[in-house]
Design a protein around this motif. Structure first.
Motif, PDB file in Angstrom:
ATOM      1  N   ALA A 103     -68.345  53.716 -18.527  1.00 12.14           N
ATOM      2  CA  ALA A 103     -67.327  52.671 -18.666  1.00 12.14           C
ATOM      3  C   ALA A 103     -66.135  52.918 -17.737  1.00 12.14           C
ATOM      4  O   ALA A 103     -65.599  51.975 -17.150  1.00 12.14           O
ATOM      5  N   PHE A 104     -65.710  54.171 -17.607  1.00 11.02           N
ATOM      6  CA  PHE A 104     -64.522  54.488 -16.818  1.00 11.02           C
ATOM      7  C   PHE A 104     -64.767  54.510 -15.314  1.00 11.02           C
ATOM      8  O   PHE A 104     -63.859  54.223 -14.529  1.00 11.02           O
ATOM      9  N   LEU A 105     -65.956  54.875 -14.885  1.00  3.72           N
ATOM     10  CA  LEU A 105     -66.208  55.088 -13.459  1.00  3.72           C
ATOM     11  C   LEU A 105     -65.905  53.876 -12.578  1.00  3.72           C
ATOM     12  O   LEU A 105     -65.172  53.999 -11.592  1.00  3.72           O
ATOM     13  N   PRO A 106     -66.397  52.660 -12.882  1.00  3.27           N
ATOM     14  CA  PRO A 106     -66.041  51.533 -12.018  1.00  3.27           C
ATOM     15  C   PRO A 106     -64.561  51.158 -12.087  1.00  3.27           C
ATOM     16  O   PRO A 106     -63.976  50.718 -11.098  1.00  3.27           O
ATOM     17  N   LEU A 107     -63.937  51.358 -13.249  1.00  2.00           N
ATOM     18  CA  LEU A 107     -62.507  51.068 -13.362  1.00  2.00           C
ATOM     19  C   LEU A 107     -61.695  51.984 -12.469  1.00  2.00           C
ATOM     20  O   LEU A 107     -60.774  51.548 -11.758  1.00  2.00           O
ATOM     21  N   ILE A 108     -62.021  53.256 -12.498  1.00  2.00           N
ATOM     22  CA  ILE A 108     -61.282  54.236 -11.705  1.00  2.00           C
ATOM     23  C   ILE A 108     -61.571  54.057 -10.218  1.00  2.00           C
ATOM     24  O   ILE A 108     -60.666  54.150  -9.387  1.00  2.00           O
ATOM     25  N   LYS A 109     -62.817  53.744  -9.868  1.00  2.00           N
ATOM     26  CA  LYS A 109     -63.132  53.517  -8.452  1.00  2.00           C
ATOM     27  C   LYS A 109     -62.389  52.292  -7.928  1.00  2.00           C
ATOM     28  O   LYS A 109     -61.850  52.305  -6.825  1.00  2.00           O
ATOM     29  N   GLY A 110     -62.337  51.235  -8.723  1.00  2.00           N
ATOM     30  CA  GLY A 110     -61.586  50.050  -8.310  1.00  2.00           C
ATOM     31  C   GLY A 110     -60.113  50.355  -8.114  1.00  2.00           C
ATOM     32  O   GLY A 110     -59.484  49.879  -7.165  1.00  2.00           O
ATOM     33  N   ALA A 111     -59.531  51.160  -9.007  1.00  2.00           N
ATOM     34  CA  ALA A 111     -58.127  51.544  -8.860  1.00  2.00           C
ATOM     35  C   ALA A 111     -57.918  52.400  -7.615  1.00  2.00           C
ATOM     36  O   ALA A 111     -56.907  52.254  -6.916  1.00  2.00           O
ATOM     37  N   PHE A 112     -58.864  53.293  -7.307  1.00  2.00           N
ATOM     38  CA  PHE A 112     -58.780  54.095  -6.085  1.00  2.00           C
ATOM     39  C   PHE A 112     -58.759  53.205  -4.852  1.00  2.00           C
ATOM     40  O   PHE A 112     -57.942  53.398  -3.945  1.00  2.00           O
ATOM     41  N   VAL A 113     -59.664  52.237  -4.803  1.00  2.00           N
ATOM     42  CA  VAL A 113     -59.733  51.335  -3.647  1.00  2.00           C
ATOM     43  C   VAL A 113     -58.458  50.496  -3.559  1.00  2.00           C
ATOM     44  O   VAL A 113     -57.916  50.279  -2.475  1.00  2.00           O
ATOM     45  N   GLY A 114     -57.950  50.045  -4.705  1.00  2.00           N
ATOM     46  CA  GLY A 114     -56.690  49.297  -4.707  1.00  2.00           C
ATOM     47  C   GLY A 114     -55.530  50.129  -4.180  1.00  2.00           C
ATOM     48  O   GLY A 114     -54.692  49.629  -3.418  1.00  2.00           O
TER      49      GLY A 114
END
Length: 134
Positions: A103-114
């Motif tokens: 659950a957390f992995l795509p959220l954190i990756k999206g925040a990294f890219v942002g």
């Protein structure tokens, strides 16, 4: 040397929030991902280039850090309070750790890219930020 006016038009917090909800950090409308963790080359709404991202292993490490910091105290509390069998604890906490990580992995990756987009890292700054071919 940083230019404060250049940073003002790309607020980092907003870009990270947009990325965390899997939207383009530039417009907040287009989808950032084509699959579970695959980033689109360009936003389908504003055509912002997203292929510059270099999240690499950062989201995975941060996910492991967060899940372990949530799970370890909970594991200790459950063991001391209810004293379940080791097998049941192994099963339930394994399932919980895997579920939280997924659950957390795509959220954190999206925040990294942002964050990378907002801070103009790795080529997100435009054509002038591209390395020369010499």
């Amino acid at each position: 040397m940083t230019d404060d006016s250049a940073d003002a038009d790309r607020p980092t917090g907003l870009a990270m929030r947009r990325g965390a909800i899997r939207r383009c950090p530039a417009c907040g409308e287009g989808h950032m991902f084509t699959g579970y963790l695959k980033i689109r080359d360009h936003c389908d709404h504003c055509n912002e280039a997203l292929y510059h991202q270099r999240a690499d292993d950062g989201p995975a490490y941060l996910t492991i850090l967060i899940v372990s910091h949530l799970g370890a105290p909970l594991l200790l509390w459950v063991f001391l309070t209810y004293q379940p069998s080791p097998v049941s604890m192994l099963i339930w906490f394994s399932v919980g750790a895997v579920t939280l990580s997924l659950a957390f992995l795509p959220l954190i990756k999206g925040a990294f890219v942002g964050a990378q987009w907002a801070r103009r890292m790795h080529g997100f700054g435009g054509p002038e930020a591209e390395p020369s071919s010499t």
